[in-house]
Design an enzyme around this catalytic site. Structure first.
Site, mmCIF file in Angstrom:
data_model
loop_
_atom_site.group_PDB
_atom_site.id
_atom_site.type_symbol
_atom_site.label_atom_id
_atom_site.label_comp_id
_atom_site.label_asym_id
_atom_site.label_seq_id
_atom_site.Cartn_x
_atom_site.Cartn_y
_atom_site.Cartn_z
ATOM 1 N N TYR A 1 0.845 -1.197 0.000
ATOM 2 C CA TYR A 1 0.000 0.000 0.000
ATOM 3 C C TYR A 1 0.880 1.246 0.000
ATOM 4 O O TYR A 1 1.727 1.430 0.872
ATOM 5 C CB TYR A 1 -0.920 -0.018 1.225
ATOM 6 C CG TYR A 1 -2.186 -0.818 1.021
ATOM 7 C CD1 TYR A 1 -2.325 -1.706 -0.040
ATOM 8 C CD2 TYR A 1 -3.264 -0.691 1.891
ATOM 9 C CE1 TYR A 1 -3.494 -2.428 -0.235
ATOM 10 C CE2 TYR A 1 -4.440 -1.421 1.713
ATOM 11 C CZ TYR A 1 -4.541 -2.283 0.647
ATOM 12 O OH TYR A 1 -5.705 -3.000 0.463
ATOM 13 N N LYS B 1 -12.853 -11.489 0.034
ATOM 14 C CA LYS B 1 -12.335 -11.636 -1.321
ATOM 15 C C LYS B 1 -12.595 -13.056 -1.813
ATOM 16 O O LYS B 1 -12.460 -14.013 -1.044
ATOM 17 C CB LYS B 1 -10.824 -11.375 -1.329
ATOM 18 C CG LYS B 1 -10.446 -9.984 -0.821
ATOM 19 C CD LYS B 1 -10.876 -8.895 -1.784
ATOM 20 C CE LYS B 1 -10.451 -7.527 -1.294
ATOM 21 N NZ LYS B 1 -10.800 -6.470 -2.246
ATOM 22 N N ASP C 1 -16.103 -10.050 -3.258
ATOM 23 C CA ASP C 1 -15.298 -9.184 -4.133
ATOM 24 C C ASP C 1 -14.299 -10.018 -4.924
ATOM 25 O O ASP C 1 -13.445 -10.684 -4.350
ATOM 26 C CB ASP C 1 -14.551 -8.166 -3.251
ATOM 27 C CG ASP C 1 -13.782 -7.131 -4.077
ATOM 28 O OD1 ASP C 1 -13.747 -7.248 -5.313
ATOM 29 O OD2 ASP C 1 -13.213 -6.207 -3.464
ATOM 30 N N GLU D 1 -18.658 -7.858 -6.207
ATOM 31 C CA GLU D 1 -17.914 -6.647 -6.560
ATOM 32 C C GLU D 1 -16.856 -6.968 -7.607
ATOM 33 O O GLU D 1 -16.193 -8.008 -7.520
ATOM 34 C CB GLU D 1 -17.271 -6.113 -5.288
ATOM 35 C CG GLU D 1 -16.504 -4.834 -5.444
ATOM 36 C CD GLU D 1 -16.100 -4.252 -4.077
ATOM 37 O OE1 GLU D 1 -16.833 -4.485 -3.086
ATOM 38 O OE2 GLU D 1 -15.041 -3.606 -4.006
ATOM 39 N N GLU E 1 -14.173 1.185 -8.150
ATOM 40 C CA GLU E 1 -12.863 1.604 -7.653
ATOM 41 C C GLU E 1 -11.855 1.772 -8.774
ATOM 42 O O GLU E 1 -10.873 2.507 -8.624
ATOM 43 C CB GLU E 1 -12.343 0.640 -6.584
ATOM 44 C CG GLU E 1 -11.939 -0.717 -7.104
ATOM 45 C CD GLU E 1 -11.548 -1.683 -5.994
ATOM 46 O OE1 GLU E 1 -12.470 -2.206 -5.349
ATOM 47 O OE2 GLU E 1 -10.349 -1.912 -5.757
ATOM 48 N N ASP F 1 -14.368 6.069 -5.963
ATOM 49 C CA ASP F 1 -13.126 6.053 -5.169
ATOM 50 C C ASP F 1 -12.603 7.494 -5.112
ATOM 51 O O ASP F 1 -12.708 8.241 -6.085
ATOM 52 C CB ASP F 1 -12.130 5.126 -5.886
ATOM 53 C CG ASP F 1 -10.762 5.098 -5.248
ATOM 54 O OD1 ASP F 1 -10.417 4.064 -4.657
ATOM 55 O OD2 ASP F 1 -10.011 6.094 -5.357
ATOM 56 N N HIS G 1 -15.835 3.030 -2.433
ATOM 57 C CA HIS G 1 -14.648 2.221 -2.177
ATOM 58 C C HIS G 1 -13.764 2.951 -1.175
ATOM 59 O O HIS G 1 -13.583 4.160 -1.263
ATOM 60 C CB HIS G 1 -13.880 2.034 -3.484
ATOM 61 C CG HIS G 1 -12.571 1.316 -3.314
ATOM 62 N ND1 HIS G 1 -11.357 1.931 -3.533
ATOM 63 C CD2 HIS G 1 -12.301 0.050 -2.915
ATOM 64 C CE1 HIS G 1 -10.395 1.048 -3.303
ATOM 65 N NE2 HIS G 1 -10.924 -0.087 -2.930
#
Lengths: 476, 476
Positions: free
Chosen positions: B34, B237, B265, B291, B320, B343, B382
């Site tokens: 990230y 997920k 997702d 998603e 997103e 987003d 998002h």
């Protein structure tokens, strides 16, 4: 494939000061400096491949950074590993688990992908000693299919009667299997098509006559020049001012008559309703298409414009800024284009361009024909810029030999700029592109041009910057 | 607006090594670090604004280059000139005649636009001494409308009955006029809505329980933790392996029961048919949405998936990676989303996000209602990443006060990561986001975090690189 390994990926920012003469100017891009990011892939056997992506000046430094970042995926690879499953390598390059966030498969990162993939095709063709069009045309259907990543290009078939859309059925229309069947059907005519191509070349149209920055006299003179050269199709830029456009259309129709083809290009300046109203006022000049009437992402807008201009016999063309094969799928699926203007450096290189050719063609000629009202969008590729003519001719020639096997309703754009910087520039004869004979993708720039126009270290830019500083100092 | 001028735009590459614990991992992004590009805008009066755009590690250097290139448009501007016609400035930034070629308005260049625009909003709110949600909620409809560039977001209205689409009529549905009428209608309830918000906050759901890299025990433990914290909506997920997904859905449903909400997702791993078939097998777990089932550009694919999953009560969510407001228009126009997941750092900052909120809402509540079958997509934004929760809460709170004035069918995503690096991190109470009280957009990073994680010069990365070199040398 030879036993070789990539040892270096050189990346250069090359800019030509085209804004000085307003060459290339349109309603949206008023002062382009035609530029490119130029990639050289070097191997340990001495073979080299040259690829590029086209830009407009500012921003080239961003795409250059993207090429450098992608180069880490390419460097030290064995050629075998890349070319023996080229679709897999293509996906490796476009789906890096961290890099894909900043796309995916669009804009800067996809332009950079194009430069690298194009260099890899140039390298491959040079190793095989063939121009790219011939390399592709000598591949079996199985080999051709093997370079394409079919992810996300499932097409849902629809029937359209006027403006009512009805879902008929859905299936993978561009899957490996159906694409291969079509290509195999076409095998028997390949040789004959190649002969015709070598003899006649492939028809071109010119955009050189009507950049928005040119005045009426230039427009008239250039029409005469290109008529004398044998051209029968002409494109001019519109969209800045309706009265100007009407006058410019009068000038060009007077110069070329109504027997020749006229195309108009708005470069995205309009909203949907504006496009429809503006074009209704230009309809009397009988343009065969309006190009980029609105945002390149506005599929529904294009569909509406197409629908409303159909009664006037005006088609809708777009594609030079269509982000990827998935976006082309939308335009085809929602009946939003009459002409498909794929670009050789906007989407991810030849691998992805072949997918677009297949989609644009197969949606027309389904293997097991059951429906009459099936949509078709002949490919009239975008060219011009830096090297776009040089590259896309190979693909359109492949289409003529192996896929559509026709040039009906099809033309390659021709812009007469910056060809002198290439070692193997396009050859135009009787307003037709003649098939390149040198090995590769025609993408190698001359050393002298690189020395002059590399940015900012090339001689031209170094002198310009020095002069600007001197002027500034005198004014202080 | 104060009389001030921008004197510097600092741009930094900040990366957090989240891939070590597989936090944030999904079927497409297996090892994200990230990261963000962090922009500081400095003025000659000492006021500063902080903005960022989220990235996943590699590629941050490309977005940083784009921010530096766009910074030349921002530097030395008077604040007055920017904020007095913010829509005009926004278009200046997104439509530079040379830079727009490498977008337009998508991918790298648009992520960079977001970072800069977000910093400008933070600066504005700091000057006004208000958090962004309050700054927006104190604006008149006229002021709100004035920051939006309405180019290209004309919507064509359609009627849909089952799978038959019929064009009913077309008009500018999100033009300035109709947007203003709607916002004015809503003025009378603003105060009441603000009071409710300050008391109760805005409901969140958690994605923290089910990253793809977490094992079943982690999943179960985290469900318990978040249930105890008061959460009633959970997302995991999926998409790597169907048997794993079935097992993970069993684990989570056992942990949270069927009274709480479950969302799934897939992060774009499927083709259209694959998405439909896979989700039919997970339908028994009653997810409220799937998603990102496929490519973020595949509008027609999403429409088909939505259509096929409707009988199972499963909606389709995406956004997103939706490139810009024009793409959102496609998803709304072609009835391709049930939930709109805008987003805060993907599209061009608050100015463009407001346009998306308006489109998603106004397509539902047309001013002069004549048709029943009008599509609606509630915004469930998002969040997560770096600073996405911090930013988007402001917009969703504005929507609650000024536009939709409801949180029915609406939730803000919450991911419990990297908040400790912000000076004013999100405050969650009873699984609700509480309105920020500090001036600005909650985007200012702590100095210590920048010193540690700036890439590659921060302490963490410097040490890591030194250690890697030492290991390498030992192995040589």
């Amino acid at each position: 494939m030879i036993n070789a390994k990539i040892i270096a990926v050189d990346v250069k920012d090359i800019r030509f000061p085209t804004s000085l003469n307003r060459d290339g100017s349109d309603a949206m891009h008023t002062d382009p400096d035609y530029s490119c990011v130029y990639v050289t892939i070097k191997t340990n056997t001495g073979h080299e491949g040259y690829g590029l992506t086209f830009t407009l000046g500012r921003g080239t430094e961003i795409v250059m950074q993207a090429c450098k970042s992608l180069a880490t995926i390419v460097k030290f690879r064995k050629l075998e590993w890349i070319y023996e499953d080229f679709a897999k390598f293509w996906r490796r390059l476009t789906s890096d688990s961290q890099l894909r966030w900043i796309g995916p498969e669009k804009g800067v990162i996809h332009l950079a992908t194009a430069a690298i993939i194009n260099a890899l095709w140039d390298l491959w063709a040079r190793i095989e000693g063939k121009p790219v069009w011939k390399l592709l045309s000598d591949m079996t259907p199985k080999q051709l299919i093997s370079v394409i990543d079919f992810r996300y290009i499932v097409i849902t078939f629809t029937l359209t009667i006027n403006s009512v859309y009805i879902f008929l059925y859905s299936r993978d229309i561009v899957d490996e299997h159906s694409a291969r069947i079509i290509l195999e059907e076409k095998m028997k005519l390949r040789q004959e098509q190649e002969k015709k191509l070598l003899k006649n070349g492939y028809p071109a149209y010119t955009t050189q006559v009507g950049w928005l920055g040119y005045n009426d006299q230039q427009l008239e003179d250039l029409c005469k020049k290109f008529l004398d050269l044998g051209y029968t199709a002409f494109k001019i830029k519109v969209g800045n001012n309706l009265q100007d456009d009407i006058r410019r259309c009068e000038v060009i129709r007077k110069a070329i008559g109504y027997g020749n083809k006229l195309m108009l290009d708005a470069n995205q300046v309009w909203d949907v309703n504006e496009a429809i109203e503006w074009m209704q006022k230009l309809a009397k000049f009988n343009p065969i298409w309006i190009e980029e009437p609105t945002s390149p992402d506005d599929v529904s807008g294009h569909a509406e414009i197409l629908n409303k201009l159909k009664p006037y016999g005006i088609g809708v063309a777009t594609g030079e800024m269509c982000a990827n094969r998935v976006m082309f799928k939308q335009f085809l699926r929602y009946h939003a284009i009459s002409y498909c203007q794929v670009d050789s450096a906007r989407i991810g290189g030849i691998n992805e361009i072949l997918a677009v050719y297949l989609m644009a063609y197969i949606t027309k000629r389904k293997h097991n024909v059951r429906w009459k009202f099936v949509f078709t969008a002949p490919v009239c590729p975008h060219a011009g810029g830096i090297g776009l003519c040089e590259m896309i001719q190979h693909l359109q020639m492949w289409d003529y030999i192996c896929l559509s096997q026709t040039n009906e309703n099809r033309l390659i754009e021709f812009v007469d700029q910056q060809h002198e910087h290439f070692e193997n520039p396009v050859q135009i004869k009787n307003a037709c592109y003649m098939p390149p004979t040198s090995p590769g993708y025609s993408t190698k720039l001359k050393k002298t041009s690189i020395l002059e126009y590399a940015y900012p270290e090339g001689n031209y830019w170094k002198n310009k910057i020095t002069k600007e500083k001197e002027t500034e100092e005198r004014h202080d």
